[in-house]
Motif scaffolding. Structure first.
Motif, PDB file in Angstrom:
ATOM      1  N   GLU A  80     -30.224   5.459 -70.438  1.00  8.40           N
ATOM      2  CA  GLU A  80     -29.114   5.013 -71.276  1.00  8.40           C
ATOM      3  C   GLU A  80     -29.435   3.706 -71.982  1.00  8.40           C
ATOM      4  OE1 GLU A  80     -25.517   4.803 -69.088  1.00  8.40           O
ATOM      5  OE2 GLU A  80     -25.413   6.965 -68.716  1.00  8.40           O
ATOM      6  N   GLN A  81     -30.096   2.786 -71.275  1.00  7.55           N
ATOM      7  CA  GLN A  81     -30.407   1.494 -71.894  1.00  7.55           C
ATOM      8  C   GLN A  81     -31.433   1.649 -73.011  1.00  7.55           C
ATOM      9  OE1 GLN A  81     -31.199  -1.802 -69.317  1.00  7.55           O
ATOM     10  NE2 GLN A  81     -29.216  -1.654 -68.306  1.00  7.55           N
ATOM     11  N   LEU A  82     -32.378   2.536 -72.860  1.00  5.91           N
ATOM     12  CA  LEU A  82     -33.335   2.793 -73.934  1.00  5.91           C
ATOM     13  C   LEU A  82     -32.635   3.447 -75.125  1.00  5.91           C
ATOM     14  CD1 LEU A  82     -36.448   4.036 -71.940  1.00  5.91           C
ATOM     15  CD2 LEU A  82     -36.017   1.749 -72.846  1.00  5.91           C
ATOM     16  N   LEU A 101     -35.040  -5.215 -69.346  1.00 10.85           N
ATOM     17  CA  LEU A 101     -35.768  -3.994 -69.711  1.00 10.85           C
ATOM     18  C   LEU A 101     -35.747  -3.788 -71.220  1.00 10.85           C
ATOM     19  CD1 LEU A 101     -37.067  -1.173 -69.082  1.00 10.85           C
ATOM     20  CD2 LEU A 101     -34.716  -0.297 -68.985  1.00 10.85           C
ATOM     21  N   GLN A 102     -34.599  -3.903 -71.835  1.00 10.08           N
ATOM     22  CA  GLN A 102     -34.490  -3.718 -73.277  1.00 10.08           C
ATOM     23  C   GLN A 102     -35.326  -4.748 -74.029  1.00 10.08           C
ATOM     24  OE1 GLN A 102     -30.195  -3.904 -73.460  1.00 10.08           O
ATOM     25  NE2 GLN A 102     -30.030  -1.699 -73.794  1.00 10.08           N
ATOM     26  N   GLN A 103     -35.307  -5.990 -73.574  1.00 11.00           N
ATOM     27  CA  GLN A 103     -36.113  -7.029 -74.215  1.00 11.00           C
ATOM     28  C   GLN A 103     -37.599  -6.714 -74.109  1.00 11.00           C
ATOM     29  OE1 GLN A 103     -35.077 -11.057 -73.005  1.00 11.00           O
ATOM     30  NE2 GLN A 103     -32.924 -10.512 -72.865  1.00 11.00           N
ATOM     31  N   THR A 104     -38.017  -6.184 -72.965  1.00 13.10           N
ATOM     32  CA  THR A 104     -39.430  -5.840 -72.784  1.00 13.10           C
ATOM     33  C   THR A 104     -39.857  -4.780 -73.782  1.00 13.10           C
ATOM     34  OG1 THR A 104     -39.257  -6.361 -70.425  1.00 13.10           O
ATOM     35  CG2 THR A 104     -41.146  -5.053 -71.110  1.00 13.10           C
ATOM     36  N   VAL A 105     -39.020  -3.765 -73.975  1.00 17.40           N
ATOM     37  CA  VAL A 105     -39.335  -2.697 -74.932  1.00 17.40           C
ATOM     38  C   VAL A 105     -39.314  -3.235 -76.360  1.00 17.40           C
ATOM     39  CG1 VAL A 105     -38.575  -0.479 -75.844  1.00 17.40           C
ATOM     40  CG2 VAL A 105     -38.489  -0.906 -73.382  1.00 17.40           C
ATOM     41  N   MET A 106     -38.326  -4.029 -76.696  1.00 17.66           N
ATOM     42  CA  MET A 106     -38.198  -4.575 -78.051  1.00 17.66           C
ATOM     43  C   MET A 106     -39.328  -5.551 -78.387  1.00 17.66           C
ATOM     44  SD  MET A 106     -34.062  -5.128 -77.841  1.00 17.66           S
ATOM     45  CE  MET A 106     -33.914  -6.029 -79.380  1.00 17.66           C
ATOM     46  N   LYS A 161     -36.910   6.273 -77.745  1.00 13.19           N
ATOM     47  CA  LYS A 161     -37.176   7.451 -76.914  1.00 13.19           C
ATOM     48  C   LYS A 161     -38.539   7.257 -76.267  1.00 13.19           C
ATOM     49  CE  LYS A 161     -37.472  12.509 -76.938  1.00 13.19           C
ATOM     50  NZ  LYS A 161     -36.611  12.601 -75.745  1.00 13.19           N
ATOM     51  N   PRO A 162     -38.600   7.094 -74.965  1.00 14.69           N
ATOM     52  CA  PRO A 162     -39.882   6.835 -74.315  1.00 14.69           C
ATOM     53  C   PRO A 162     -40.810   8.031 -74.377  1.00 14.69           C
ATOM     54  CG  PRO A 162     -38.195   7.234 -72.666  1.00 14.69           C
ATOM     55  CD  PRO A 162     -37.487   7.189 -73.998  1.00 14.69           C
ATOM     56  N   ALA A 163     -42.113   7.755 -74.314  1.00 16.77           N
ATOM     57  CA  ALA A 163     -43.081   8.849 -74.230  1.00 16.77           C
ATOM     58  C   ALA A 163     -42.888   9.628 -72.937  1.00 16.77           C
ATOM     59  CB  ALA A 163     -44.501   8.290 -74.308  1.00 16.77           C
ATOM     60  N   SER A 164     -42.511   8.914 -71.872  1.00 20.78           N
ATOM     61  CA  SER A 164     -42.284   9.558 -70.583  1.00 20.78           C
ATOM     62  C   SER A 164     -41.529   8.605 -69.677  1.00 20.78           C
ATOM     63  CB  SER A 164     -43.617   9.943 -69.926  1.00 20.78           C
ATOM     64  OG  SER A 164     -43.407  10.594 -68.691  1.00 20.78           O
ATOM     65  N   LEU A 165     -40.649   9.151 -68.849  1.00 19.62           N
ATOM     66  CA  LEU A 165     -40.006   8.396 -67.772  1.00 19.62           C
ATOM     67  C   LEU A 165     -40.498   8.996 -66.462  1.00 19.62           C
ATOM     68  CD1 LEU A 165     -36.322   7.978 -69.006  1.00 19.62           C
ATOM     69  CD2 LEU A 165     -37.842   6.139 -68.326  1.00 19.62           C
ATOM     70  N   ILE A 166     -41.427   8.296 -65.812  1.00 19.93           N
ATOM     71  CA  ILE A 166     -42.043   8.787 -64.580  1.00 19.93           C
ATOM     72  C   ILE A 166     -41.244   8.264 -63.397  1.00 19.93           C
ATOM     73  CG2 ILE A 166     -44.134   8.829 -63.181  1.00 19.93           C
ATOM     74  CD1 ILE A 166     -45.743   8.413 -65.728  1.00 19.93           C
ATOM     75  N   LEU A 167     -40.795   9.170 -62.526  1.00 19.82           N
ATOM     76  CA  LEU A 167     -39.916   8.796 -61.418  1.00 19.82           C
ATOM     77  C   LEU A 167     -40.695   8.690 -60.115  1.00 19.82           C
ATOM     78  CD1 LEU A 167     -36.877  11.146 -62.194  1.00 19.82           C
ATOM     79  CD2 LEU A 167     -37.420   8.889 -63.154  1.00 19.82           C
ATOM     80  N   GLU A 168     -40.601   7.524 -59.490  1.00 15.63           N
ATOM     81  CA  GLU A 168     -41.187   7.321 -58.165  1.00 15.63           C
ATOM     82  C   GLU A 168     -40.136   7.644 -57.105  1.00 15.63           C
ATOM     83  OE1 GLU A 168     -44.287   3.711 -58.316  1.00 15.63           O
ATOM     84  OE2 GLU A 168     -42.244   3.111 -58.790  1.00 15.63           O
ATOM     85  N   ARG A 228     -18.508  -1.796 -58.757  1.00 17.52           N
ATOM     86  CA  ARG A 228     -18.573  -0.735 -59.763  1.00 17.52           C
ATOM     87  C   ARG A 228     -19.927  -0.052 -59.641  1.00 17.52           C
ATOM     88  NH1 ARG A 228     -17.030  -2.164 -65.781  1.00 17.52           N
ATOM     89  NH2 ARG A 228     -14.990  -2.217 -64.733  1.00 17.52           N
ATOM     90  N   VAL A 229     -19.909   1.232 -59.325  1.00 16.35           N
ATOM     91  CA  VAL A 229     -21.132   1.987 -59.074  1.00 16.35           C
ATOM     92  C   VAL A 229     -21.388   2.919 -60.260  1.00 16.35           C
ATOM     93  CG1 VAL A 229     -22.260   3.636 -57.541  1.00 16.35           C
ATOM     94  CG2 VAL A 229     -20.725   1.888 -56.593  1.00 16.35           C
ATOM     95  N   HIS A 230     -22.619   2.895 -60.759  1.00 20.19           N
ATOM     96  CA  HIS A 230     -22.985   3.701 -61.916  1.00 20.19           C
ATOM     97  C   HIS A 230     -23.539   5.049 -61.458  1.00 20.19           C
ATOM     98  CE1 HIS A 230     -22.673   0.537 -65.091  1.00 20.19           C
ATOM     99  NE2 HIS A 230     -22.706  -0.214 -64.012  1.00 20.19           N
ATOM    100  N   ARG A 231     -23.070   6.092 -62.112  1.00 22.87           N
ATOM    101  CA  ARG A 231     -23.560   7.438 -61.901  1.00 22.87           C
ATOM    102  C   ARG A 231     -23.931   8.030 -63.256  1.00 22.87           C
ATOM    103  NH1 ARG A 231     -24.772   6.371 -57.411  1.00 22.87           N
ATOM    104  NH2 ARG A 231     -23.630   6.921 -55.508  1.00 22.87           N
ATOM    105  N   PRO A 232     -24.722   9.096 -63.294  1.00 19.23           N
ATOM    106  CA  PRO A 232     -25.104   9.664 -64.592  1.00 19.23           C
ATOM    107  C   PRO A 232     -23.907  10.140 -65.416  1.00 19.23           C
ATOM    108  CG  PRO A 232     -25.832  11.066 -62.770  1.00 19.23           C
ATOM    109  CD  PRO A 232     -25.422   9.761 -62.185  1.00 19.23           C
ATOM    110  N   TRP A 233     -22.811  10.474 -64.748  1.00 16.69           N
ATOM    111  CA  TRP A 233     -21.615  10.931 -65.464  1.00 16.69           C
ATOM    112  C   TRP A 233     -20.690   9.794 -65.882  1.00 16.69           C
ATOM    113  CZ3 TRP A 233     -17.775   9.111 -62.416  1.00 16.69           C
ATOM    114  CH2 TRP A 233     -17.984   9.061 -61.035  1.00 16.69           C
ATOM    115  N   GLY A 234     -20.919   8.572 -65.362  1.00 17.18           N
ATOM    116  CA  GLY A 234     -20.042   7.448 -65.663  1.00 17.18           C
ATOM    117  C   GLY A 234     -20.071   6.423 -64.549  1.00 17.18           C
ATOM    118  N   THR A 235     -18.879   5.943 -64.138  1.00 14.61           N
ATOM    119  CA  THR A 235     -18.810   4.926 -63.077  1.00 14.61           C
ATOM    120  C   THR A 235     -17.619   5.198 -62.166  1.00 14.61           C
ATOM    121  OG1 THR A 235     -17.391   3.415 -64.375  1.00 14.61           O
ATOM    122  CG2 THR A 235     -19.784   3.150 -64.594  1.00 14.61           C
TER     123      THR A 235
END
Length: 491
Positions: free
Chosen positions: A68-70, A38-43, A76-83, A379-386
């Motif tokens: 977080e990766q962005l 994802l980061q490579q695609t943006v870069m 900073k994306p123009a928008s993050l659209i959630l499906e 290891r499970v990722h959550r918005p607050w950490g892991t």
């Protein structure tokens, strides 16, 4: 010319199990180089003249990971659209197009999956320049990869007559090129061809008249919506309702759940490109790979004198042409050839390279047996950490929690388990019923069954906690949330 990048990040990468999981798919992994796909695609589009910040369309489950990766690469994306659920690429692109204001829909969209590798970025930008010019003129442009082998895992595009192009967005960092050269000349499309057998693929390669279908596109937003309305009006209608019922949620754009779940699933190719008379293709020879299966990672990685790619703590003897990955322990091989061996914290995969496409059958078995190894890593990722499982037994479970500075878990309770928290590192602010408790390293607290509680990190360093759960049921669905900073309704 203004170009709006649209990054589609809805895939799950099941053929790269056990590294790729449904809740942590391949686009979020550093499979080639130090950055994630994802980061490579943006870069990749950082030097593209006229490019806006990207619109990213992603699964709701991945929203914080993507954010977080962005942030890590300063975007900073123009928008993050959630499906709310995956519906393939045509609805995802439609959501992005509809998210633009009406007066902005003549903008050219550069549509890229988030999980591709492109090793020659100058060649990519040069092809994008040609595609942008054609898209501005009213074409729906796809990029066809110049084939290097008789690949049976890709669809093909049969080339028609060449078209003319005028480039106006060549990146200053890109080399000069002739848009009329055979390498970059846009062509009409005779047909999109399904994945062939080996004999047919060999004939395509020898003829020189076929390209691999990359799944990347350039097109004006208004033209896409018009053509979609002609060929798939049901998709357009559902997406219009989903956008209309959507709402902003911090950095995210949540579309209307029910109308989007009613949307038919379809790809950009099937929905429009194979039906429209406005489609054309730009050839692309830029070291492209969609990393669709394990052998693709082996092919694009640096190999040693025995043809092996070794990652992690690996010892190999009499081993050739293999991909060997060890993440958590020593991996030793003797007398093997053409194998993929991938070790993670909770699973080991051993597969012959010729059978690597069948790894998805293992994922299907895991799902049938309702095992979590198809969904998430240990290891499970959550918005607050892991959090990470350490041990589990009859009526008990031990986890290691890492809470990011300033982050907080939800205010919650459990009906079937009690919890004991021990602070290993950092400072914890604990809500326990009506109490507020501050804990430092080597201090602990007990959360009785049925007690409202919350864990917060008020400090400037990560908070590490050992959590011991005890009770008759220890599933992650035994949770009632009363307040959550991240707008989650279930874990």
């Amino acid at each position: 010319m203004i170009i709006q990048p649209v990054i589609l990040s809805g895939g799950s990468g099941t053929r790269l199990w056990p590294l790729s999981r449904e809740h942590y798919p391949k686009q979020l992994l550093p499979l080639y180089g130090n950055e994630t796909l994802l980061q490579q695609t943006v870069m990749r589009i950082g030097n593209l003249k006229g490019a806006r910040p990207p619109i990213v369309v992603c699964n709701e489950e991945h929203r914080f990971l993507i954010g977080e990766q962005l942030l890590e690469i300063g975007v900073k994306p123009a928008s993050l659209i959630l499906e709310p659920a995956g519906r393939n690429t045509a609805p995802a692109l439609t959501l992005a197009a509809l998210s633009l204001p009406e007066e902005d829909r003549k903008t050219v969209l550069l549509v890229m999956p988030a999980d591709h590798v492109i090793r020659d970025n100058d060649a990519f930008l040069a092809a994008v320049s040609v595609g942008a010019s054609m898209a501005e003129q009213g074409y729906l442009v796809t990029f066809g990869i110049v084939p290097t082998s008789p690949e049976t895992g890709y669809g093909y595009i049969k080339l028609g007559a060449p078209l003319s192009a005028q480039s106006s967005v060549l990146s200053p960092q890109s080399p000069a090129f002739d848009p009329q050269s055979s390498a970059l000349s846009p062509h009409d499309i005779v047909a999109f061809v399904e994945k062939p057998n080996l004999e047919t693929a060999e004939s395509y390669l020898s003829s020189g008249g076929y390209l691999w279908n990359s799944g990347m596109f350039m097109l004006r937003a208004d033209l896409w919506l018009t053509e979609l309305g002609l060929f798939q009006p049901d998709i357009l209608q559902c997406c219009e309702h989903a956008i209309g019922e959507g709402r902003r949620d911090g950095d995210f754009h949540r579309v209307g759940r029910e109308p989007f779940l009613a949307c038919p699933g379809n790809s950009i190719d099937y929905a429009v490109m194979e039906k429209t008379d406005k489609a054309m293709v730009v050839p692309l020879d830029a070291g492209w790979s969609d990393i669709g299966a394990w052998p693709a990672i082996w092919e694009i990685s640096d190999q040693d004198e025995n043809g092996n790619v070794m990652r992690g703590d690996v010892l190999a003897h009499d081993t050739k042409d293999s991909y060997l990955l060890a993440q958590h322990r020593l991996l030793a091989t003797v007398g093997i050839k053409d194998l993929i061996v991938a070790e993670t914290a909770d699973a080991v995969l051993v597969v012959h390279k010729d059978k690597a496409q069948d790894v998805k059958a293992i994922v299907n078995l895991l799902k049938q047996q309702k095992r979590t190894e198809s969904l998430m890593h240990r290891r499970v990722h959550r918005p607050w950490g892991t959090y990470e499982g350490v041990d589990i037994g009859d009526r008990f479970q031990v986890k290691r929690l890492v809470v990011k500075p300033g982050a907080a878990l939800s205010l919650q309770l459990h009906h079937h388990r009690a919890e004991h928290w021990v602070v290993v590192k950092g400072t914890a602010k604990v809500t326990r019923g009506d109490e507020i408790i501050m804990l430092s390293e080597n201090e602990s607290t007990f959360i009785p069954l049925g007690t409202k509680h919350r864990l917060e990190n008020p400090g400037n360093i990560p908070l590490e906690i050992i959590e011991v759960q005890s009770g008759g049921y220890l599933g992650e669905d035994d949770i009632v949330r009363f307040d959550d900073h991240y707008d989650r309704h279930k874990n």
